[in-house]
Design a protein around this motif. Structure first.
Motif, PDB file in Angstrom:
ATOM      1  N   LEU A 133      46.112  41.698  47.616  1.00 20.73           N
ATOM      2  CA  LEU A 133      47.064  42.413  46.769  1.00 20.73           C
ATOM      3  C   LEU A 133      48.126  43.107  47.619  1.00 20.73           C
ATOM      4  N   CYS A 139      51.248  45.587  39.021  1.00 22.00           N
ATOM      5  CA  CYS A 139      50.090  44.752  39.349  1.00 22.00           C
ATOM      6  C   CYS A 139      49.046  44.871  38.243  1.00 22.00           C
ATOM      7  N   ILE A 145      52.170  42.637  47.314  1.00 26.80           N
ATOM      8  CA  ILE A 145      53.059  43.776  47.022  1.00 26.80           C
ATOM      9  C   ILE A 145      54.151  43.876  48.082  1.00 26.80           C
TER      10      ILE A 145
END
Length: 315
Positions: free
Chosen positions: A282, A194, A286
């Motif tokens: 995020l 990331c 993920i």
């Protein structure tokens, strides 16, 4: 309190006016609710329109914002039961690169990332997120540990680049970065990288050579900083804005080029304005990619990773 960037001056002026009116309203001297509501809506519209049309250089400034979430913030908001691991078993422990066992939504993972720090003291402690050889060797050790215990690897990349000091070169900076990159490419477990702020040079690639690379909407990812590029091409850092545009450092550009796999949206005004909302987005991304990769065999993971990087630059 939000720290405003240079291009956010009109927003800052509006917000300052709103604060002054709120103080007046708190004193009970005037009924200015309607004016406050009007100004707040105007500020929201201006913030939204400004962030919809950021230039690559402005995105670089946002990516570097000191109030953006850092490694410790992601650990708090995204992961559970984090157990930090330290040291490279050769020289020492580098605080610029941190990592350890953790859980994400109950799933065990190895999480590794850059930590820049958020105060003067902590920034010095973490060397502004610029990893030294022992940091990359620690990352190698943790990735190999994850491979041994069949744990997915999640990396959080946020660095202007690896530490360029002479002591780092003496301890084998280039070799450590190369071996960290090699380790990423040879893992037999899923890896999701990331880019959450700056993805600078080999210092970023060493933790981002994954089969899935995610990138925040206002993050940047490049082989060199815009200032460094401008200094080489034009002999002056004043051309950093032009360099940022030419280098294609933004998430939108890199998605078109196939360098990254998904752009993760940020709250209006950037991740620094709402850490929790940014982390939720995020975490969702993920988990989605970990789910997609969990069904692949070791050989399929290696093939997917190698094919991703071998195909870069194809016409």
């Amino acid at each position: 309190m939000t720290s405003y960037l240079e291009f956010e001056k009109p927003i800052a002026e509006l917000d300052e006016r709103i604060s002054e009116l709120q103080e007046t309203a708190d004193n009970g001297e005037l009924d200015i609710a309607a004016d406050l509501k009007r100004l707040q809506k105007k500020s929201e519209r201006l913030l939204k329109s400004t962030y919809k049309s950021l230039t690559p250089w402005q995105k670089t400034q946002v990516a570097r914002h000191p109030q953006r979430p850092h490694f410790q913030n992601y650990i708090t908001h995204i992961f559970e039961e984090f157990e930090p691991l330290a040291g490279d078993r050769a020289f020492g422990d580098d605080q610029a690169i941190m990592g350890g066992f953790a859980k994400i939504d109950g799933r065990r993972v190895m999480v590794i990332g850059h930590e820049k720090g958020n105060t003067t003291e902590s920034r010095i402690k973490h060397n502004f997120g610029m990893g030294k050889p022992e940091g990359y060797r620690k990352a190698i050790r943790l990735m190999e540990l994850a491979d041994r215990f069949h744990l997915p690897v999640v990396t959080l990349v946020d660095t202007s680049g690896a530490f360029p000091g002479i002591e780092a070169e003496e301890r084998g900076q280039a070799e450590a970065i190369a071996r960290s990159t090699q380790t990423c490419l040879s893992l037999h477990v899923p890896m999701v990288a990331c880019i959450v702020g700056e993805g600078g040079s080999g210092g970023a690639v060493a933790l981002a050579s994954a089969e899935r690379v995610l990138m925040y909407e206002h993050a940047v990812y490049s082989v060199i900083s815009p200032e460094g590029c401008a200094s080489i091409l034009w002999r002056t850092a004043d051309k950093a804005s032009e360099a940022a545009t030419a280098m294609k450092v933004t998430a939108a550009d890199l998605k078109k080029l196939g360098v990254i796999d998904e752009i993760v949206p940020e709250p209006v005004g950037g991740a620094h304005r709402d850490h929790e909302q940014a982390c939720v987005a995020l975490k969702t991304a993920i988990l989605k990619h970990l789910d997609e990769l969990s069904g692949l065999s070791d050989s399929e993971l290696l093939q997917a990773r190698h094919q991703k990087f071998l195909s870069l630059g194809e016409l």
